[in-house]
Design a protein around this motif. Structure first.
Motif, PDB file in Angstrom:
ATOM      1  N   CYS A  79      -8.456   3.409 -14.748  1.00 28.74           N
ATOM      2  CA  CYS A  79      -7.199   2.846 -14.320  1.00 28.74           C
ATOM      3  C   CYS A  79      -6.087   4.041 -13.922  1.00 28.74           C
ATOM      4  O   CYS A  79      -5.922   5.110 -14.767  1.00 28.74           O
TER       5      CYS A  79
ATOM      6  N   SER B 119      -3.563  -5.483 -12.871  1.00 32.65           N
ATOM      7  CA  SER B 119      -4.312  -4.322 -13.178  1.00 32.65           C
ATOM      8  C   SER B 119      -4.867  -4.429 -14.589  1.00 32.65           C
ATOM      9  O   SER B 119      -6.071  -4.244 -14.705  1.00 32.65           O
TER      10      SER B 119
ATOM     11  N   THR C 253       0.745  -1.266  -0.125  1.00 33.26           N
ATOM     12  CA  THR C 253      -0.015   0.065   0.044  1.00 33.26           C
ATOM     13  C   THR C 253       0.858   1.382   0.075  1.00 33.26           C
ATOM     14  O   THR C 253       0.213   2.414  -0.204  1.00 33.26           O
TER      15      THR C 253
ATOM     16  N   THR D  95      -2.358   8.358 -16.267  1.00 38.41           N
ATOM     17  CA  THR D  95      -0.873   7.853 -15.816  1.00 38.41           C
ATOM     18  C   THR D  95      -0.408   9.265 -15.126  1.00 38.41           C
ATOM     19  O   THR D  95      -0.915  10.321 -15.140  1.00 38.41           O
TER      20      THR D  95
ATOM     21  N   TRP E 140      -7.292  -2.635  -5.586  1.00 37.39           N
ATOM     22  CA  TRP E 140      -5.767  -2.396  -5.230  1.00 37.39           C
ATOM     23  C   TRP E 140      -4.987  -3.245  -5.732  1.00 37.39           C
ATOM     24  O   TRP E 140      -4.432  -4.340  -5.166  1.00 37.39           O
ATOM     25  N   THR E 141      -4.099  -2.881  -6.852  1.00 37.91           N
ATOM     26  CA  THR E 141      -3.135  -3.641  -7.459  1.00 37.91           C
ATOM     27  C   THR E 141      -1.966  -2.845  -8.060  1.00 37.91           C
ATOM     28  O   THR E 141      -1.603  -2.760  -9.095  1.00 37.91           O
ATOM     29  N   THR E 142      -1.499  -2.002  -7.072  1.00 38.63           N
ATOM     30  CA  THR E 142      -0.405  -1.022  -7.255  1.00 38.63           C
ATOM     31  C   THR E 142       1.045  -1.694  -7.174  1.00 38.63           C
ATOM     32  O   THR E 142       2.228  -1.062  -7.762  1.00 38.63           O
TER      33      THR E 142
ATOM     34  N   SER F   1      -6.170  11.840  -5.836  1.00 34.27           N
ATOM     35  CA  SER F   1      -4.922  11.991  -6.372  1.00 34.27           C
ATOM     36  C   SER F   1      -4.708  13.497  -6.009  1.00 34.27           C
ATOM     37  O   SER F   1      -5.542  14.317  -7.139  1.00 34.27           O
TER      38      SER F   1
ATOM     39  N   CYS G 118      -6.414   0.562  -9.378  1.00 36.40           N
ATOM     40  CA  CYS G 118      -5.277   1.300  -8.903  1.00 36.40           C
ATOM     41  C   CYS G 118      -4.068   0.691  -9.160  1.00 36.40           C
ATOM     42  O   CYS G 118      -3.877  -0.594  -8.414  1.00 36.40           O
ATOM     43  N   GLY G 119      -3.289   1.064 -10.039  1.00 40.35           N
ATOM     44  CA  GLY G 119      -2.263   0.473 -10.796  1.00 40.35           C
ATOM     45  C   GLY G 119      -2.462   0.220 -12.083  1.00 40.35           C
ATOM     46  O   GLY G 119      -3.508   0.292 -12.639  1.00 40.35           O
TER      47      GLY G 119
ATOM     48  N   GLU H 121      -2.682   5.365 -12.342  1.00 37.09           N
ATOM     49  CA  GLU H 121      -0.984   4.910 -12.081  1.00 37.09           C
ATOM     50  C   GLU H 121      -0.392   6.052 -12.010  1.00 37.09           C
ATOM     51  O   GLU H 121      -0.371   7.070 -12.515  1.00 37.09           O
TER      52      GLU H 121
END
Length: 390
Positions: free
Chosen positions: A191, A162, A109, A223, A249-251, A237, A156-157, A193
Motif C-alpha cells: 500500500c 484502497s 492520476t 506512507t 490505482w485508488t489515489t 517512487s 496505490c493510495g 501513499e
C-alpha cells in the motif's frame, strides 16, 4: 410547464428525482444517465475482488423511478449553458429550465506518467470487473510463469477505497491460494501513499487499529512515498521500485470531464457553488455530488461522500420546488452521521455521530456497513427497490 433535467443517477441524482416526485413538483422531470442501472459505489471494491457480482450492487433505474419521470439512457457530452441545452452522445439535445448536475467522479492520476496505462482504477462496475479479471488471471498465471511478480499486488493510495479493497482481498486470499494452487508465503501486498497518514478522516487510534490489523496479515505500508511513475509491472517512487503485476490505482478521484468540457470555472472538475448549491452563473442550475465544491462553515469545502451527496440532493430538490413556487431558497447545512470503513466482511473501524459520538473497531463494526448500505438504498429508492436488490 417547466422542465427539470437531472444529469446522473448516482446517489445524488436518484435522491433529487425521488424528492421532486415525493413533493409533487409541478414540472416535467427528466433523468439522464449513461447506464440503465444505478450501482452502489461504496461496494465496488467487493466486485473488484469477486466477493459480489454487479447484480448484487445494482438497481434498474426504470424500476426505481416509475412512470412519473422521463428516463433517457444516454451519455452527456456537454452542457450548452447559454442555450440551456444538454448535448448527448447520440447527437440529440435536451432543453431545460432547471438543471441539476451530479455526473459523478473519474479516476485522478495527478498527471503521473504511466498511471492511466498501467494502473487499474475502481470507479464503476466496468472498471471493477476489469480489475477482478486482471487479478484472477495474473494470480492463475503464476503456475506457468513462475514470476513472483504475478503474486505481488500494489495498491496505490491509502484512502477509503484502497483500504477496503485490501481488507476484502485479504479475506479472499485463502480462496485464491486454494483455487490457483499458490504459495501463500510469496504473496505480497503493498500500500503506497504520498501523504504521511492512512485514512486521514479517522481518529488516529482507529487508524492504528486498521493499519496494524492489515500489517499483521502481511500488508506492507509505505506512507510519505509519492509515486513518480507507473510502469508495466512496477510502481516507482523516486529511486524505489515496487514490483507487482497487479497495480490498483485508488489515489483519488475528480469530477466528470463534462464539467471542464462545458466551460465551467473549476478545479479538478469540481465547481464552487453558492450556499444554496446553485451555480454562481445561473441561479436555476444546481451542481451537487462529486462535481461540486460546497463551502462549509469553517471556510473549507466539504469532502465528496455519498452521505453528503444525498444531503445536497435533498436541498437541491427543495430549492427547485421553492423557485417553482416563487419562494426563497435555503442554504446547505450538514451534520455527518459518521463514517464506516470495512476491513473485509468481518472487521472494520467506524466513527458515528448520533446519540453521542462513537469510535468503534473490530468485529462489531462489520454489520454497520450493511446497515449503512441498506439505509442509503432505502432513502434513495424505497423499501421495495431495496429488497429487490438483495
Amino acid at each position: 410547464m417547466k422542465t427539470i433535467v437531472v444529469l446522473g443517477a448516482g446517489y445524488a441524482g436518484l435522491r433529487v428525482v425521488r424528492e421532486l416526485v415525493d413533493h409533487k413538483a409541478n414540472a416535467k422531470i427528466v433523468l439522464i444517465n449513461k447506464n440503465s442501472y444505478h450501482y452502489e459505489s461504496t461496494q465496488l471494491h467487493e466486485v473488484a475482488i469477486g466477493s459480489k457480482s454487479p447484480n448484487d450492487i445494482s438497481l434498474n433505474i426504470r424500476d426505481v423511478i416509475g412512470n412519473q419521470v422521463d428516463f433517457i439512457e444516454d451519455e452527456v457530452v456537454k452542457i450548452d449553458r447559454q442555450n440551456k441545452k444538454v448535448e448527448l452522445k447520440s447527437k440529440s439535445t435536451v432543453s431545460y429550465d432547471y438543471l441539476v448536475t451530479c455526473l459523478g467522479f473519474e479516476s485522478e492520476t495527478f498527471g503521473i506518467k504511466g498511471a492511466d496505462e498501467f494502473g487499474l482504477p475502481i470507479i464503476d462496475i466496468d472498471t471493477a470487473l476489469v480489475a477482478k479479471k486482471h487479478l484472477e488471471e495474473t494470480l492463475a498465471r503464476f503456475q506457468s510463469s513462475h514470476d513472483e511478480n504475478d503474486l505481488h499486488i500494489a495498491v496505490c493510495g491509502a484512502g477509503f477505497t484502497s483500504i477496503e479493497y485490501i481488507g476484502e482481498l485479504l479475506h479472499r486470499l485463502p480462496d485464491f491460494v486454494k483455487r490457483f494452487n499458490l504459495p501463500a508465503e510469496k504473496i505480497k501486498i503493498y500500500c503506497i501513499e504520498a501523504a504521511p497518514k492512512v485514512l486521514p478522516m479517522f481518529d488516529p487510534k482507529l487508524v492504528d487499529y486498521a493499519v496494524n490489523y492489515l500489517k499483521n496479515q502481511g500488508v506492507e505500508f509505505y506512507t510519505e512515498t509519492p509515486i513518480t511513475e507507473v510502469k508495466k509491472g512496477a510502481v516507482i517512487s523516486k529511486d524505489k521500485a515496487f514490483n507487482a503485476n497487479t497495480i490498483i490505482w485508488t489515489t483519488g478521484v475528480k469530477g466528470s470531464h463534462v464539467i471542464n468540457d462545458s466551460g465551467y470555472t473549476q478545479k479538478r472538475n469540481r465547481v464552487a457553488v453558492q450556499n444554496d448549491l446553485s451555480s454562481s452563473d445561473d441561479p436555476n442550475e444546481f451542481i451537487i455530488g462529486d462535481v461540486s465544491a460546497v463551502p462549509s462553515p469553517d471556510g473549507r469545502f466539504y469532502p465528496t461522500t455519498g452521505q453528503i451527496s444525498v444531503a445536497q440532493a435533498t436541498l437541491a430538490a427543495s430549492n427547485i420546488i421553492a423557485k417553482l413556487n416563487n419562494q426563497k431558497t435555503s442554504p446547505f447545512t450538514y451534520h455527518s452521521l459518521g463514517t464506516v470503513c470495512s476491513l473485509g466482511p468481518t472487521n472494520g473501524v467506524a466513527e458515528l455521530s448520533f446519540m453521542g459520538h462513537w469510535k468503534l473497531k473490530g468485529h462489531k463494526v462489520a454489520p454497520l456497513k450493511r446497515i449503512v448500505n441498506d439505509r442509503t438504498v432505502f432513502e434513495l429508492v424505497g423499501f421495495k427497490a431495496m429488497m429487490s436488490s438483495k
